[in-house]
Design a protein around this motif. Structure first.
Motif, short mmCIF file in Angstrom:
data_model
loop_
_atom_site.label_atom_id
_atom_site.label_comp_id
_atom_site.label_asym_id
_atom_site.label_seq_id
_atom_site.Cartn_x
_atom_site.Cartn_y
_atom_site.Cartn_z
N PHE A 1 0.82 -1.23 0.00
CA PHE A 1 0.00 0.00 0.00
C PHE A 1 0.84 1.27 0.00
O PHE A 1 0.35 2.35 -0.35
N LYS A 2 2.11 1.15 0.36
CA LYS A 2 2.98 2.33 0.40
C LYS A 2 3.06 3.03 -0.96
O LYS A 2 3.31 4.23 -1.03
N ASP A 3 2.82 2.27 -2.04
CA ASP A 3 2.85 2.89 -3.38
C ASP A 3 1.81 3.99 -3.52
O ASP A 3 2.01 4.94 -4.27
N GLY B 1 10.36 -2.51 5.70
CA GLY B 1 10.30 -3.47 4.60
C GLY B 1 9.66 -2.92 3.34
O GLY B 1 10.21 -3.06 2.25
N ASP B 2 8.51 -2.30 3.47
CA ASP B 2 7.78 -1.89 2.27
C ASP B 2 7.97 -0.43 1.87
O ASP B 2 7.99 -0.09 0.69
N THR B 3 8.12 0.45 2.86
CA THR B 3 8.31 1.87 2.53
C THR B 3 9.56 2.06 1.68
O THR B 3 9.56 2.83 0.72
N THR C 1 -1.77 -2.41 11.51
CA THR C 1 -1.09 -1.17 11.89
C THR C 1 0.32 -1.40 12.42
O THR C 1 0.58 -2.37 13.13
N GLY C 2 1.21 -0.47 12.03
CA GLY C 2 2.58 -0.49 12.53
C GLY C 2 2.94 0.89 13.05
O GLY C 2 2.92 1.18 14.24
N ASN C 3 3.20 1.78 12.12
CA ASN C 3 3.60 3.15 12.47
C ASN C 3 2.38 4.07 12.65
O ASN C 3 2.54 5.27 12.81
C1 LIG Z 1 3.68 -0.40 6.33
C2 LIG Z 1 2.78 -1.58 6.36
C3 LIG Z 1 1.80 -1.73 7.35
C4 LIG Z 1 1.68 -0.76 8.51
O1 LIG Z 1 1.23 0.52 8.10
P1 LIG Z 1 1.43 1.78 9.06
O2 LIG Z 1 1.00 2.94 8.27
O3 LIG Z 1 2.89 1.81 9.39
O4 LIG Z 1 0.61 1.54 10.27
C5 LIG Z 1 0.94 -2.80 7.27
N1 LIG Z 1 1.04 -3.70 6.27
C6 LIG Z 1 1.97 -3.60 5.29
C7 LIG Z 1 2.03 -4.63 4.24
C8 LIG Z 1 2.86 -2.52 5.30
O5 LIG Z 1 3.78 -2.42 4.33
#
Ligand SMILES: *Cc1c(COP(=O)(O)O)cnc(C)c1O
Length: 467
Positions: free
Chosen positions: A81-83, A114-116, A236-238
């Motif tokens: 989803f970072k894209d 990892g993804d950002t 959720t992470g960040n």
């Molecule tokens: C970054 C990420 C998350 C967490 O998103 P946040 O905005 O950091 O809470 C969850 N799933 C995937 C696959 C991600 O790359």
């Protein structure tokens, strides 16, 4: 942050539901980015989303059962989803630099779980007037994620592993940002820093767009009527992705509960239920590595909204976080949190079972992060009896984490990611995206790993010289 979050007018979502994604994006950005013209904003959106995603409607929704809508945010160039944000951020940045007119080059400094990292590299690759440096925790990202970054092409990119976990990496990057001597060195060379992490509000706004757009899509398809309450569940992470849903709710989108789903690193589950944020706990490496985070950057922004933008108070609790690894918010804030948020967590086993259940029941394949969200949502529904329709943010392609996904659906332990992916293709009939399958043939360009203390040195040696 904007001083005020703009509010949608009555009927505006119905109007938006008649438009395509880029037009919707333009309309929503215009409310925040008042120093851009609508034409410029549309150019940014089209530059980011047209031709770069599998489909010109970049965020398809898949309905599972009666109440669940999977908002698939991973059909872009790096399959996460970072894209959605990092494809458009470079367009914003280039236009902003033109407007600033000071001729300075921008150095994007990024820490990634990892993804950002890959999404930022892909977004900024060979963008005029920018350079990008990405740090990832060595051993803290999946094999595919690491290969995606190590094989990145482009003249203006560098990637370096760091001995430590994501929190260490992110904290060190934030320290570099605020180091006066490094900033002075950059300024001498006609450069300035910017961030591709979600501390950059340019990451959050594009995320607000897809939540509003998802609601508009459900209205357009007749799945809901305008005004109907919909819950949102986010792995959720960040806290960036779910914060965007919160801003959309502030703007007037009829979102009910925002359900914050965590993996075994459940610091947010505890905070949202007790008001105490405490990072003095064990750190787990899980099968959902992009959520292996204890110091959740964007939570600060939520508390800022909830304490009536009392910046003195935020400074105080952030100091407590730095010095003691903990802070506690008062009951008024906790009760506001509970009005809007629900929270839960699950471990790798819970996510694995959920991947299997979704595959068996709906032939739907989801990744390990998304599975955490679905599992937490199902538990929430069971405990509360709340059957409100729910949008679940699906954040990555299952092919980014093929070993765990294969094990979940078949019980097979296949140590090689690409072999595992082939087996998933055979079982599911779903193709691995080409940008992932071709990684098996690419040679890594960036294999350096440094100690945390040497990250600043790496930055200076990368950007210090040429200008
Ligand atoms: C970054 C990420 C998350 C967490 O998103 P946040 O905005 O950091 O809470 C969850 N799933 C995937 C696959 C991600 O790359």
């Amino acid at each position: 942050m904007p001083v005020e979050i703009p509010v949608l007018e009555k009927g505006e979502i119905t109007e938006l539901s008649k438009l395509g994604y880029c037009e919707r994006a333009k309309h929503i950005f215009a409310k925040f980015m008042t120093d851009f013209s609508e034409d410029e904003l549309l150019e940014c959106a089209e530059g980011a989303y047209i031709g770069k995603f599998e489909n010109d409607e970049p965020t398809p929704i898949v309905k599972l059962g009666d109440n669940v809508y999977m908002l698939e945010l991973w059909h872009g160039p790096t399959c996460a989803f970072k894209d959605m944000a990092l494809q458009i951020l470079p367009h914003f940045l280039v236009k902003s630099a033109e407007k600033a007119g000071d001729g300075k080059k921008t150095v994007i400094l990024t820490a990634t779980s990892g993804d950002t990292g890959k999404a930022a590299l892909e977004g900024f690759c060979d963008v005029e007037g920018t350079e990008i440096i990405v740090f990832y925790p060595d051993n803290g990202v999946s094999k595919i994620q690491q290969l995606q970054m190590q094989t990145q092409k482009g003249k203006n990119v560098s990637v370096c592993g760091v001995k430590g976990n994501f929190d260490d990496t992110q904290t060190a990057v934030k320290t570099i940002f605020t180091d006066e001597s490094i900033r002075a060195k950059l300024a001498e060379n006609g450069k300035r820093f910017s961030s591709a992490n979600s501390i950059n509000v340019g990451r959050l706004l594009p995320q607000v767009v897809y939540y509003i757009s998802a609601y508009a899509d459900l209205v357009a398809k007749g799945e809901i009527s305008e005004g109907e309450t919909v819950n949102v569940t986010v792995p959720t992470g960040n806290f960036g992705n779910i914060l965007a849903a919160y801003y959309a709710k502030q703007m007037g989108v009829p979102f009910g509960k925002l359900i914050c789903a965590s993996n075994a690193n459940n610091v947010l589950t505890d905070f949202l239920s007790t008001g105490e944020y405490n990072v003095n706990r064990e750190f787990f490496m899980t099968e959902s590595p992009s959520m292996d985070i204890l110091v959740s950057s964007n939570l600060e922004r939520l508390v800022f909204e909830l304490c009536d933008k009392d910046d003195g108070y935020i400074i105080e609790i952030m100091k407590s976080l730095r010095e003691h690894g903990a802070y506690c918010v008062p009951d008024e804030i906790l009760s506001k949190i509970k009005e809007t948020f629900a929270a839960g967590y699950t471990d790798d086993k819970g996510a694995e079972n959920r991947i299997k259940m979704l595959f068996d029941e709906y032939s739907y394949l989801c990744d390990t992060h998304t599975a955490v969200a679905v599992e937490v949502y199902e538990k929430y529904k069971e405990v509360t009896g709340d059957k409100t329709k729910t949008i679940i943010a699906s954040t990555a392609s299952p092919y980014k984490f093929p070993r765990a996904v294969l094990k979940a659906i078949s019980g097979m332990n296949e140590p090689d990611d690409f072999e595992a992916a082939k087996k998933i293709e055979n079982i599911s009939g779903l193709k691995m995206p080409k940008q992932l399958s071709e990684l098996s043939e690419k040679e890594p360009r960036f294999t350096k790993v440094c100690e945390r203390e040497n990250m600043a040195g790496f930055v200076l040696s990368t950007v210090g010289g040429d200008c």
